[in-house]
Scaffold this active site. Structure first.
Site, short mmCIF file in Angstrom:
data_model
loop_
_atom_site.label_atom_id
_atom_site.label_comp_id
_atom_site.label_asym_id
_atom_site.label_seq_id
_atom_site.Cartn_x
_atom_site.Cartn_y
_atom_site.Cartn_z
CB SER A 221 -0.90 0.05 1.23
OG SER A 221 -0.08 -0.52 2.24
CE1 TYR A 256 -3.23 -6.36 6.25
CE2 TYR A 256 -4.41 -7.04 4.15
CZ TYR A 256 -3.78 -6.00 4.98
OH TYR A 256 -3.83 -4.80 4.43
N GLY C 104 -6.56 -3.63 0.83
CA GLY C 104 -5.23 -3.30 1.57
C GLY C 104 -5.34 -2.38 2.48
CB CYS C 105 -2.67 -0.99 4.70
SG CYS C 105 -2.72 -2.21 6.14
CB VAL C 106 -5.26 1.87 0.36
CG1 VAL C 106 -3.81 1.52 -0.12
CG2 VAL C 106 -6.12 1.02 -0.23
#
Lengths: 459, 217, 106
Positions: A221, A256, C104-106
């Site tokens: 990300s 994860y 995801g981590c966005v």
């Protein structure tokens, strides 16, 4: 009533997160117990898990440490109560006293309602481990949460946002943010252009360099969200004259699996290690990401295939700190940054002991840190740990419950910038400062470290 | 052998033996568990000296509970110290270095602390939510032992001769004051029960700290 | 598959309301979504410029570009980006542009 039956207590109707299992309510119970039996027979968790399940003095010392309980004051958020959801099942089915004496010794038959309660309870815990710091008996509720989630995953309960990302990552050439290779390359090119604009020199981000010493994997990300962090890291590698590379077949360190599944954790980790091996690199360096670093460092020797055991794994924090110690990088007199505070990501701090490396780097870069109170092993979780930051449905909960104390803590520092070397924390902290109207920038560690480097003229 | 003879001459050894065996079994069982997963919590005290210092401080002050849970600490700390104090004072009394009154004072404390804890666990909403019947049972067990001890003293007969005989492996049923029988029974049963109860934390604490939380990488 | 009705038309979306098919997008779709993403009134020239920019990049690369690239290519800063799309570029902007949901981590 002295001891209210736990299963008759409703779970919070306002909690937005729900996960649906395809199994019938009857099937869930049997499979859950089967999975628990399997885990208890597994050598891996023997010592800590059995210890934690056997002993808890029910002193509630954990309650005072839990940011979620502190925010809600709800008995369901007591860490001891949450862990008891699993503990009482363990006692009922796997200890002689529990089989014999049942409720008298806190043992209880598993019901489908208990499973519903667990789905919510184990996803209201950010696995920050703050409660374990001051448990007189050293019980770690985060491990119980983790095992609880592993069992729930076995019967089909997994947050959808996590499964979607993991499925994308496990697809051929995939990653959690579904960034295709062409887009990845385009982004690297863009970052290199930015580096020229910012420094006036060419600082390459090497791709697929066979035999490079360091293989760098960021939480993927970052290639959407964290340009400054990535550029700072490239500047450090370049300044140190290190041989490094990214891989174009796997560029995602996120794992994860740490949050809900050993099988996924193992698969994801080995795929990353395979890419490191493909390029014949000696050291895998994980970027600024707490859970990914912990997953790789902690489980490398457990789940990593034997042929990958010789690969070294390090956090970028350790690597940069070492470059500084070896005199490979140095910092120029820093431009005024304004006041800076440092957030200890739970997985890097309590999980791996990386408390001083980032602080020493900031100090060396001439950046004075206003410490949050409390800090280091007592630092408060950002409120989005344990994978909760990935779920958009949990946004309001993360703002008003999970990160409530964190927001107050941030505000109290009066700092202009909060540094957090973790993608997960950064996302949550950005949302927090926006939601709570705190005038503060959120940055990665290497954003600041990179900018403070002595100008290197190697082109 | 009559029941009285059994209680006077066999039961104390049996209880103590089962306590030692039970504790040893649980200790060895936990020690034999493999530790594949490192689940260290950082930072931790460095070196044996540092770890011992932390552990001694924790055991003798209950510092973590003192810091964060003062009301529970009052009861828990006094209870644990009274348990240790009872053993110590009893030995000193038998050796003739302490008057019986000292043991009685300790027994009163050993009665008051569980009563306080039962009340706290009943009326504090958060403690009640995590308390199981087992906690109440353990506390009442201890309180019952204290009551039995208090009820037996002062008795017409000094218990000193009996206990000295017991310690010298020459137990004599005739020297056992009958008032002491309930206390002997409860005390013995508590010892037998202890290693199998949640109170096994006198052993588990060692492993949870040294073998898990403080495990070096 | 969930659907959503906006301005009289039905669209197939995921459960978070992101359009399933990039090509089914049209300007009414974006406008109709604006209010749910905390944008007041009609979309401005600046909004449309960003929306079309995102769609073009997505068509070429199958993903939204790095946020810094979005800012740079459109001559705006992060602050401005959040002013235009208060729920954030990953959520609000991508949703209005008809892109699939970033994960995801966005």
């Amino acid at each position: 009533m002295l001891h209210p039956p736990l299963d008759q207590q409703p779970i919070d109707p306002a909690y937005p997160f729900r996960s649906e299992s395809p199994l019938s309510r009857e099937e869930r119970k049997a499979r859950f117990l089967g999975a628990l039996k399997g885990i208890l027979e597994l050598d891996l968790y023997d010592r800590p898990l059995k210890m934690y399940l056997d002993t808890c003095a029910r002193c509630n010392n954990c309650a005072g440490q839990c940011p979620v309980f502190q925010a809600t004051g709800d008995v369901h958020d007591l860490p001891a109560w949450r862990s008891d959801l699993l503990r009482r099942v363990y006692r009922r089915y796997f200890t002689p006293s529990g089989r014999l004496l049942g409720r008298l010794v806190g043992a209880k038959k598993l019901t489908a309602g208990d499973i519903d309660a667990m789905v919510e309870a184990f996803y209201r815990c950010t696995m920050c481990r703050r409660c374990a710091v001051h448990c007189p008996l050293a019980v770690d509720n985060a491990l119980i949460t983790r095992i609880g989630r592993v069992l729930l995953a076995e019967i089909g309960f997994v947050p959808k946002n996590i499964t979607v990302s993991v499925a994308a990552q496990l697809a051929k050439g995939g990653n959690t943010s579904s960034i295709p290779p062409a887009a990845f390359i385009d982004t690297l090119d863009f970052l290199e252009e930015e580096l020229v604009d910012e420094t006036g020199i060419n600082i390459p981000i090497p791709r697929d360099v066979e035999g490079a010493e360091y293989f760098f994997a960021a939480p993927v990300s970052d290639y959407i969200m964290e340009a400054d962090t990535l550029m700072g890291i490239a500047r450090v590698f370049h300044a140190a004259g290190a041989s490094w590379t990214v891989g174009t077949e796997n560029y995602d360190a996120i794992n994860y699996g740490l949050f809900y599944s050993d099988d996924k954790l193992e698969e994801i980790l080995n795929r990353l290690l395979a890419e490191v091996r493909r390029l014949k690199c000696g050291t895998l360096v994980i970027g600024e990401c707490g859970h990914a670093t912990k997953a790789a460092l902690l489980f490398h020797k457990v789940f990593g295939r034997s042929e990958y055991r010789d690969i070294r794994i390090e956090s970028i924090l350790q690597v940069t700190r070492r470059f500084l110690a070896e005199g490979k990088i140095s910092f120029a007199a820093s431009k005024d940054q304004g006041s800076v505070t440092y957030h200890d990501p739970c997985n890097l701090g309590r999980g791996l002991g990386l408390y001083e490396e980032p602080r020493e780097l900031l100090a060396a870069a001439g950046i004075e840190v206003v410490e949050m109170q409390p800090n280091r092993e007592m630092n408060l979780c950002c409120g989005g740990g344990g994978g909760l930051v990935v779920a958009p449905d949990l946004h309001d909960w993360r703002m008003s419950v999970g990160g409530l104390l964190k927001a107050e803590q941030l505000r109290a520092t009066g700092a202009k910038t909060v540094v957090a070397p973790c993608a997960n924390c950064k996302k949550q902290l950005r949302e927090l400062v926006q939601h709570h109207n705190i005038d503060m920038e959120v940055a990665g560690l290497h954003d600041l470290v990179g900018r403070a480097l002595t100008r290197e003229e190697k082109a | 052998m009559t029941g009285m003879e059994f209680i006077a001459r066999v039961f104390p050894y049996l209880a103590l033996g089962l306590f030692v065996l039970g504790t040893a079994w649980r200790f060895l069982r936990w020690r034999s568990l493999p530790a594949h997963l490192k689940w260290t919590l950082y930072p931790f005290p460095k070196g044996t000296a540092g770890q011992l210092k932390y552990m001694a401080g924790e055991i003798f002050t209950f510092g973590t509970i003192y810091r964060f849970n003062r009301r529970l600490w009052i009861g828990a700390y006094v209870l644990h110290m009274a348990m240790g104090g009872f053993v110590l004072f009893s030995i000193l009394y038998l050796a003739g270095w302490l008057p019986g009154t000292a043991v009685r004072i300790i027994l009163w404390i050993l009665l008051a602390a569980p009563v306080y804890l039962v009340a706290l666990r009943s009326f504090n909403k958060y403690l009640r939510a995590v308390t199981t019947p087992e906690e109440f049972f353990n506390l009442i067990f201890l309180a019952a032992f204290a009551v039995a001890g208090l009820a037996a003293s002062p008795s017409a007969m000094s218990p000193r001769a009996y206990f000295v005989g017991l310690m010298l492996m020459r137990p004599d049923a005739a020297s056992l004051p009958p008032e002491l029988v309930p206390a002997i029974l409860l005390g013995g049963l508590f010892l037998i029960y202890l290693p199998w109860s949640r109170m096994i934390h006198y052993i588990s604490k060692y492993f949870a700290y040294h073998a898990i939380k403080w495990q070096k990488n | 598959m969930p659907t959503i009705e906006l301005a009289g038309k039905t669209y197939e979306v995921d459960e978070d309301g992101f359009l399933e098919d990039l090509d089914k997008w049209n300007e009414e779709f974006a406008q109709a979504y604006a209010s749910t993403e905390d944008i007041q009134g009609t979309l401005t020239e600046e909004h449309w410029k960003l929306i079309h920019y995102l769609r073009n990049y997505f068509q070429q690369f199958g993903i939204a570009p790095m946020i810094r690239k979005v800012c740079k290519d459109n001559g705006i800063d992060m602050k401005k980006l959040y002013e235009l799309f208060p729920t954030g570029p990953a959520k609000g902007a991508c949703k209005l542009a008809g892109l699939s949901k970033p994960t995801g981590c966005v």
